[in-house]
Design an enzyme around this catalytic site. Sequence first.
Site, short mmCIF file in Angstrom:
data_model
loop_
_atom_site.label_atom_id
_atom_site.label_comp_id
_atom_site.label_asym_id
_atom_site.label_seq_id
_atom_site.Cartn_x
_atom_site.Cartn_y
_atom_site.Cartn_z
N GLY A 68 0.89 -1.25 -0.05
CA GLY A 68 0.13 -0.07 0.14
C GLY A 68 0.91 1.32 0.10
O GLY A 68 2.07 1.24 -0.41
N GLY A 99 9.21 -4.84 -8.40
CA GLY A 99 9.86 -3.34 -8.69
C GLY A 99 11.41 -3.67 -8.77
O GLY A 99 12.00 -4.48 -7.87
N GLY A 128 5.62 4.40 -8.83
CA GLY A 128 6.20 3.23 -8.96
C GLY A 128 5.46 2.12 -9.06
O GLY A 128 5.35 1.17 -9.97
N HIS A 129 4.38 2.05 -8.07
CA HIS A 129 3.37 0.78 -8.04
C HIS A 129 2.48 0.77 -9.11
O HIS A 129 2.03 -0.14 -9.88
CB HIS A 129 2.66 0.90 -6.69
CG HIS A 129 3.37 0.90 -5.37
ND1 HIS A 129 3.58 2.01 -4.65
CD2 HIS A 129 3.84 -0.03 -4.95
CE1 HIS A 129 4.19 1.22 -3.59
NE2 HIS A 129 4.52 0.14 -3.62
N SER A 158 7.66 4.13 -0.70
CA SER A 158 6.98 4.63 0.13
C SER A 158 7.61 5.33 1.31
O SER A 158 7.12 6.24 1.95
CB SER A 158 5.99 3.61 0.72
OG SER A 158 5.15 2.86 -0.36
N ARG A 159 8.63 5.05 1.58
CA ARG A 159 9.66 5.37 2.69
C ARG A 159 10.18 7.00 2.24
O ARG A 159 10.47 7.73 3.52
CB ARG A 159 10.75 4.47 3.20
CG ARG A 159 10.11 3.41 3.93
CD ARG A 159 11.07 2.50 4.59
NE ARG A 159 10.53 1.67 5.25
CZ ARG A 159 10.55 0.33 5.17
NH1 ARG A 159 10.85 -0.17 3.84
NH2 ARG A 159 9.96 -0.56 5.82
N HIS A 166 2.61 4.66 -5.02
CA HIS A 166 2.98 6.02 -5.78
C HIS A 166 3.12 5.41 -7.09
O HIS A 166 2.74 4.48 -7.59
CB HIS A 166 4.38 6.39 -5.01
CG HIS A 166 5.12 5.34 -4.81
ND1 HIS A 166 6.07 4.55 -5.97
CD2 HIS A 166 5.75 4.56 -3.69
CE1 HIS A 166 6.72 3.53 -5.46
NE2 HIS A 166 6.64 3.86 -3.91
#
Length: 285
Positions: A31, A149, A36-37, A188-189, A34
């Site tokens: 979840g 990814g 990238g996902h 995400s980080r 962004h």
Amino acid sequence: MQHILTTADLRKVTASFSEARESIALVPTMGNLHSGHISLVELAKQNAEHVIVSLFVNPSQFGQGEDYLEYPRTLEIDSLKLEQAGIKMLFVPKVEEIYPLGLDDATHIEVPDLSDDLCGESRPGHFFGVTSVVCRLLNICNPDIAVFGQKDYQQYVILQRMVSDLNIPVRLLLGPTQREGNGLAMSSRNGYLSKGEKKQASFIYSTLVAASEEIIQDSSDLNGIEINAFEEMTKKGFKVDYVAIRRSSDLKKPKGGDTKLVILAAARLGNVRLIDNVLVKLTKN
Ligand code: PAF
């Protein structure tokens, strides 16, 4: 958007696709999606008739003191982003659905050696959690394809080894890393970084690109190139876990004559641990 909560319900859906001989791609995520996902979702759509995205913050891949509790949970907005990307099904199981016996009694899957190397050295147990959850997700969803990814390149190589060793009938696809305008790999980080830190963090990628160009120029002293990149990042204020040049196929140390390499790095900026990598292809003399 259909939110599927249980293994039984997901199995019903995937069984109907399989009966109709329609292909399925799974995009496993935690979840906080962004671009990238979304690029992985697009790759999945190009390669299968049905795409299922899973969203599960997997407790078993977080070590003690890591950000499991703080990890951003943004289901509503993730669901909207996926809907905009044309996704109709989101698998959002609860922890008890994935680990019905509880985390301590769950069966675990572990790829030896490689799981303790590189990121595994500073995150003991992390890959054991990743393989344990991805094996379950593959068993539950039974996809033809699963998409991961490139930013998490070690994860991809470990999962390739797992599916090949356990004869799991799935093809893994690797989606290229998506980057911010300054080169920083999307993650995400990155949301934990300040604006200034985001600028500083892009130095990891530029260092890896420079090192990859050095390797192409002259690959006789890979160790020297690793040390140099490590020192450059340290001087810029990173606490570097590793910079390593490996064979891209199995992440073993390259031998003379290997032409497909990858340079990987992990470094901390404050409390945030960042990873990145660049694939390097040498031409044979
Ligand atoms: O790459 C990730 O986001 C996670 O490691 C994965 C593959 C979804 C497993 O929890």
